[in-house]
Design a protein around this motif. Structure first.
Motif, PDB file in Angstrom:
ATOM      1  N   ILE A 233      -2.636  11.323  -1.004  1.00 41.29           N
ATOM      2  CA  ILE A 233      -1.326  11.625  -1.585  1.00 41.29           C
ATOM      3  C   ILE A 233      -1.491  12.521  -2.813  1.00 41.29           C
ATOM      4  O   ILE A 233      -2.263  12.211  -3.709  1.00 41.29           O
ATOM      5  N   PRO A 234      -0.745  13.635  -2.872  1.00 39.37           N
ATOM      6  CA  PRO A 234      -0.826  14.541  -4.023  1.00 39.37           C
ATOM      7  C   PRO A 234       0.032  14.035  -5.191  1.00 39.37           C
ATOM      8  O   PRO A 234       1.098  14.574  -5.491  1.00 39.37           O
ATOM      9  N   PHE A 235      -0.440  13.002  -5.852  1.00 38.15           N
ATOM     10  CA  PHE A 235       0.354  12.359  -6.903  1.00 38.15           C
ATOM     11  C   PHE A 235       0.774  13.335  -8.000  1.00 38.15           C
ATOM     12  O   PHE A 235       1.907  13.260  -8.484  1.00 38.15           O
ATOM     13  N   ASP A 236      -0.116  14.246  -8.371  1.00 37.14           N
ATOM     14  CA  ASP A 236       0.226  15.215  -9.411  1.00 37.14           C
ATOM     15  C   ASP A 236       1.390  16.099  -8.986  1.00 37.14           C
ATOM     16  O   ASP A 236       2.315  16.348  -9.762  1.00 37.14           O
TER      17      ASP A 236
ATOM     18  N   TYR B 163       9.927   8.672 -10.107  1.00 32.59           N
ATOM     19  CA  TYR B 163       8.595   8.689  -9.488  1.00 32.59           C
ATOM     20  C   TYR B 163       8.269   7.318  -8.908  1.00 32.59           C
ATOM     21  O   TYR B 163       7.745   7.221  -7.799  1.00 32.59           O
ATOM     22  N   ASP B 164       8.600   6.276  -9.646  1.00 35.93           N
ATOM     23  CA  ASP B 164       8.340   4.916  -9.168  1.00 35.93           C
ATOM     24  C   ASP B 164       9.083   4.651  -7.860  1.00 35.93           C
ATOM     25  O   ASP B 164       8.551   4.023  -6.959  1.00 35.93           O
ATOM     26  N   TRP B 165      10.316   5.135  -7.769  1.00 31.08           N
ATOM     27  CA  TRP B 165      11.070   4.966  -6.530  1.00 31.08           C
ATOM     28  C   TRP B 165      10.412   5.737  -5.381  1.00 31.08           C
ATOM     29  O   TRP B 165      10.269   5.219  -4.282  1.00 31.08           O
ATOM     30  N   LEU B 166       9.997   6.978  -5.654  1.00 30.65           N
ATOM     31  CA  LEU B 166       9.444   7.809  -4.591  1.00 30.65           C
ATOM     32  C   LEU B 166       8.176   7.225  -3.986  1.00 30.65           C
ATOM     33  O   LEU B 166       7.985   7.273  -2.775  1.00 30.65           O
ATOM     34  N   VAL B 167       7.309   6.654  -4.796  1.00 31.79           N
ATOM     35  CA  VAL B 167       6.054   6.121  -4.265  1.00 31.79           C
ATOM     36  C   VAL B 167       6.179   4.677  -3.799  1.00 31.79           C
ATOM     37  O   VAL B 167       5.252   4.132  -3.227  1.00 31.79           O
TER      38      VAL B 167
ATOM     39  N   LYS C  50       0.848  -1.176   0.000  1.00 30.61           N
ATOM     40  CA  LYS C  50       0.000   0.000   0.000  1.00 30.61           C
ATOM     41  C   LYS C  50       0.893   1.239   0.000  1.00 30.61           C
ATOM     42  O   LYS C  50       1.867   1.323   0.732  1.00 30.61           O
ATOM     43  N   VAL C  51       0.536   2.204  -0.830  1.00 33.12           N
ATOM     44  CA  VAL C  51       1.266   3.457  -0.876  1.00 33.12           C
ATOM     45  C   VAL C  51       0.892   4.254   0.366  1.00 33.12           C
ATOM     46  O   VAL C  51      -0.272   4.400   0.701  1.00 33.12           O
ATOM     47  N   ASP C  52       1.901   4.777   1.058  1.00 32.70           N
ATOM     48  CA  ASP C  52       1.697   5.435   2.344  1.00 32.70           C
ATOM     49  C   ASP C  52       2.180   6.889   2.305  1.00 32.70           C
ATOM     50  O   ASP C  52       3.340   7.147   1.975  1.00 32.70           O
TER      51      ASP C  52
END
Length: 92
Positions: free
Chosen positions: A48-51, A64-68, A6-8
């Protein structure tokens, strides 16, 4: 079958703080272009403010993939090939 993580919100923002060497939420809010109240509301709800994170990643040259990803920040210090350790992560 691999179980997806899960993205946290807190983990992602911890990585942002680590990358930029900042300590406070108001600094992250400013960095992402959010008002402090908006950041606080998102933190409370876990929204989460993905944009904003995509814009941040492009500007900073961070994956971006690493950050999330759910990878713990402690791994950054032991792996010089990850973003945030003054090495290229292969992004242009």
């Amino acid at each position: 079958m691999t179980k997806s993580k899960k993205v946290d919100f807190r983990s992602i923002m911890k990585r942002v703080k680590h990358l930029k060497n900042i300590k406070y939420d108001y600094q992250v809010a400013k960095l992402l272009g959010l008002r402090e109240k908006a950041y606080s509301a998102r933190k409370k709800s876990g929204s989460i403010p993905f944009d904003k994170l995509q814009i941040f990643c492009r500007a900073e040259g961070v994956s971006y993939d690493w950050l999330v990803n759910e990878e713990d920040v402690a791994h950054l210090e032991s792996n010089p090939n990850l973003p945030g350790n003054n090495h290229s992560d292969g992004m242009i």
